[in-house]
Design a protein around this motif. Structure first.
Motif, mmCIF file in Angstrom:
data_model
loop_
_atom_site.group_PDB
_atom_site.id
_atom_site.type_symbol
_atom_site.label_atom_id
_atom_site.label_comp_id
_atom_site.label_asym_id
_atom_site.label_seq_id
_atom_site.Cartn_x
_atom_site.Cartn_y
_atom_site.Cartn_z
ATOM 1 N N THR A 77 49.135 73.419 54.227
ATOM 2 C CA THR A 77 49.085 72.012 54.635
ATOM 3 C C THR A 77 49.625 71.842 56.056
ATOM 4 O OG1 THR A 77 49.320 71.249 52.355
ATOM 5 C CG2 THR A 77 49.900 69.684 54.091
ATOM 6 N N ALA A 78 50.755 72.507 56.342
ATOM 7 C CA ALA A 78 51.352 72.434 57.691
ATOM 8 C C ALA A 78 50.404 73.019 58.734
ATOM 9 C CB ALA A 78 52.687 73.180 57.701
ATOM 10 N N ALA A 79 49.768 74.150 58.407
ATOM 11 C CA ALA A 79 48.835 74.783 59.341
ATOM 12 C C ALA A 79 47.615 73.892 59.579
ATOM 13 C CB ALA A 79 48.410 76.150 58.809
ATOM 14 N N SER A 80 47.173 73.207 58.522
ATOM 15 C CA SER A 80 46.037 72.280 58.668
ATOM 16 C C SER A 80 46.392 71.117 59.581
ATOM 17 C CB SER A 80 45.611 71.751 57.296
ATOM 18 O OG SER A 80 45.138 72.798 56.483
ATOM 19 N N HIS A 81 47.620 70.629 59.461
ATOM 20 C CA HIS A 81 48.063 69.501 60.291
ATOM 21 C C HIS A 81 48.209 69.902 61.757
ATOM 22 C CE1 HIS A 81 49.807 67.221 56.581
ATOM 23 N NE2 HIS A 81 48.504 67.083 56.699
ATOM 24 N N PHE A 85 46.179 68.523 65.074
ATOM 25 C CA PHE A 85 46.882 68.087 66.290
ATOM 26 C C PHE A 85 46.304 68.798 67.522
ATOM 27 C CE2 PHE A 85 50.599 68.995 69.177
ATOM 28 C CZ PHE A 85 50.668 67.724 69.747
ATOM 29 N N LYS A 86 46.100 70.089 67.409
ATOM 30 C CA LYS A 86 45.562 70.862 68.531
ATOM 31 C C LYS A 86 44.150 70.400 68.894
ATOM 32 C CE LYS A 86 48.339 74.972 67.472
ATOM 33 N NZ LYS A 86 48.383 76.267 66.755
ATOM 34 N N ARG A 87 43.343 70.134 67.873
ATOM 35 C CA ARG A 87 41.980 69.659 68.152
ATOM 36 C C ARG A 87 41.996 68.271 68.786
ATOM 37 N NH1 ARG A 87 38.990 73.941 68.639
ATOM 38 N NH2 ARG A 87 37.158 72.582 68.630
ATOM 39 N N LYS A 88 42.953 67.447 68.385
ATOM 40 C CA LYS A 88 43.096 66.124 69.001
ATOM 41 C C LYS A 88 43.445 66.269 70.483
ATOM 42 C CE LYS A 88 46.900 63.652 68.591
ATOM 43 N NZ LYS A 88 47.988 62.807 68.035
ATOM 44 N N VAL A 89 44.384 67.159 70.771
ATOM 45 C CA VAL A 89 44.787 67.402 72.165
ATOM 46 C C VAL A 89 43.600 67.923 72.973
ATOM 47 C CG1 VAL A 89 46.235 68.835 73.659
ATOM 48 C CG2 VAL A 89 47.227 67.769 71.622
ATOM 49 N N LEU A 90 42.837 68.834 72.380
ATOM 50 C CA LEU A 90 41.659 69.370 73.079
ATOM 51 C C LEU A 90 40.687 68.241 73.411
ATOM 52 C CD1 LEU A 90 40.009 71.761 74.120
ATOM 53 C CD2 LEU A 90 39.080 72.028 71.804
ATOM 54 N N PRO A 105 41.936 73.937 78.551
ATOM 55 C CA PRO A 105 41.162 73.647 77.337
ATOM 56 C C PRO A 105 40.933 74.896 76.476
ATOM 57 C CG PRO A 105 40.220 72.485 79.197
ATOM 58 C CD PRO A 105 41.288 73.378 79.752
ATOM 59 N N LEU A 106 40.637 76.033 77.122
ATOM 60 C CA LEU A 106 40.408 77.266 76.364
ATOM 61 C C LEU A 106 41.665 77.690 75.615
ATOM 62 C CD1 LEU A 106 38.477 79.557 75.564
ATOM 63 C CD2 LEU A 106 39.274 80.818 77.584
ATOM 64 N N LEU A 107 42.831 77.457 76.210
ATOM 65 C CA LEU A 107 44.078 77.808 75.535
ATOM 66 C C LEU A 107 44.276 76.946 74.292
ATOM 67 C CD1 LEU A 107 47.479 78.752 76.968
ATOM 68 C CD2 LEU A 107 47.390 76.856 75.346
ATOM 69 N N VAL A 108 43.978 75.651 74.398
ATOM 70 C CA VAL A 108 44.149 74.760 73.243
ATOM 71 C C VAL A 108 43.154 75.129 72.148
ATOM 72 C CG1 VAL A 108 44.261 72.374 72.462
ATOM 73 C CG2 VAL A 108 44.999 72.944 74.780
ATOM 74 N N ASP A 109 41.924 75.446 72.537
ATOM 75 C CA ASP A 109 40.934 75.911 71.561
ATOM 76 C C ASP A 109 41.409 77.220 70.907
ATOM 77 O OD1 ASP A 109 38.218 76.063 70.311
ATOM 78 O OD2 ASP A 109 38.089 77.842 71.574
ATOM 79 N N HIS A 110 41.922 78.107 71.731
ATOM 80 C CA HIS A 110 42.437 79.415 71.291
ATOM 81 C C HIS A 110 43.517 79.259 70.219
ATOM 82 C CE1 HIS A 110 44.063 83.579 72.241
ATOM 83 N NE2 HIS A 110 45.196 82.996 71.868
ATOM 84 N N ILE A 111 44.501 78.407 70.486
ATOM 85 C CA ILE A 111 45.597 78.263 69.522
ATOM 86 C C ILE A 111 45.157 77.498 68.277
ATOM 87 C CG2 ILE A 111 47.365 78.479 71.321
ATOM 88 C CD1 ILE A 111 47.797 75.482 71.218
ATOM 89 N N SER A 112 44.094 76.683 68.400
ATOM 90 C CA SER A 112 43.580 76.016 67.196
ATOM 91 C C SER A 112 42.826 77.016 66.325
ATOM 92 C CB SER A 112 42.686 74.834 67.565
ATOM 93 O OG SER A 112 41.428 75.248 68.040
ATOM 94 N N ARG A 113 42.141 77.988 66.957
ATOM 95 C CA ARG A 113 41.472 79.037 66.186
ATOM 96 C C ARG A 113 42.491 79.855 65.396
ATOM 97 N NH1 ARG A 113 39.491 82.184 70.312
ATOM 98 N NH2 ARG A 113 39.247 80.591 71.902
ATOM 99 N N GLU A 114 43.641 80.095 65.995
ATOM 100 C CA GLU A 114 44.683 80.858 65.294
ATOM 101 C C GLU A 114 45.250 80.063 64.122
ATOM 102 O OE1 GLU A 114 46.135 83.811 68.889
ATOM 103 O OE2 GLU A 114 47.492 82.225 68.241
#
Length: 271
Positions: A77-81, A85-90, A105-114
């Motif tokens: 649940t925490a990881a989903s939240h 948040f990361k996708r919102k920032v992107l 932008p690529l960094l934010v996408d990168h950390i959302s993939r993780e």
């Protein structure tokens, strides 16, 4: 079987909760002073995953598997939240609503993939439905090769332009890992016919050589940054962060090679 489930779950959470915590810190560094809401959200996630990380080290070896299953659900649940948040920032960055912030932008996408990878792994563990070995080898390598390619690009862009030699090395690693990723994607599109023991073994061997080289480059850069011997805007924690992820990829490659060798021996014995 229960022991393996517990060990694997805690290992994933201990590694990735620290990564998620650090992602929150890096995002916060890139926000503008006036982005107080985003800064507060980043701080919330930092504290959330710090608590998860600490809790993950509190379990004894004889813990009830049901307790770990419940913990996995909480962390999922925490990881989903944090993913949301990361996708919102992107989205805010790509629609030019945060002019002057410094998160690529690529960094934010990168950390959302993780974050997505982390939550999917927890779901699979709880379902007891991990991928077959041959699929896992290809899918994990596609994921991590992209991560490594991104790291090389980030390093190249965060070094001072006057660090020409190191920047050239980072660009070479970026190209190398882009090529490895394309090869992995080709192997992916050729499956299941491509999932032979010789092809997968060569695939892992080739990737290991490049990941080791990148890991060593990251280790050198990390030491130089910590000793203030090169010019960059790379935070020392970020240098350590990307180094640990390369180490993680090498561990996964080693695990796959061991499992692939064992499964090959089993086939030989049956024949």
């Amino acid at each position: 079987m229960a022991d393996a489930f517990i060990a694997r779950s805690l290992n994933e959470i201990q590694f990735w909760s620290r990564i998620m915590k650090e992602h929150s810190f890096f995002l916060r560094l890139g926000f503008r002073c006036e982005d107080t809401q985003l800064i507060n959200e980043a701080n919330y996630f930092y504290n959330l995953f710090e608590g998860i990380e600490q809790k993950s080290y509190s379990f004894r070896e004889d813990v009830d598997p049901a307790t770990i299953q419940q913990f996995n659900m909480e962390v999922h649940t925490a990881a989903s939240h944090i993913w949301a948040f990361k996708r919102k920032v992107l989205g805010l960055i790509l629609t030019c609503q945060l002019p002057g912030q410094t998160n690529f932008p690529l960094l934010v996408d990168h950390i959302s993939r993780e974050a997505n990878y982390f939550r999917n792994r927890l779901f699979e563990l709880n379902q007891g439905k991990l991928e077959p070995l041959q699929d896992a080898i290809i899918d994990e390598n596609v994921f991590f090769l992209k991560i490594m390619a991104d790291h090389a690009k980030f390093i190249g862009h965060l070094l001072d332009p006057s660090e020409r030699k190191l920047a050239d090395q980072a660009r070479e690693f970026s190209h190398d890992f882009d090529q490895l990723l394309y090869q992995a994607k080709d192997l992916e599109s050729m499956r299941p016919q491509s999932q032979t023991q010789p092809l997968l073994s060569q695939f892992l061997d080739q990737n290991r050589v490049s990941v080791k080289s990148l890991r060593d480059f990251k280790q050198t850069a990390k030491q130089l940054i910590e000793q203030c011997r090169i010019k960059s805007i790379i935070h020392p924690l970020l240098a350590d962060h990307v180094f640990r992820e390369a180490e993680r990829f090498l561990e996964i490659i080693d695990m796959f090679e061991g499992a692939l060798t064992y499964s090959g021996q089993q086939v030989a014995i049956r024949h």
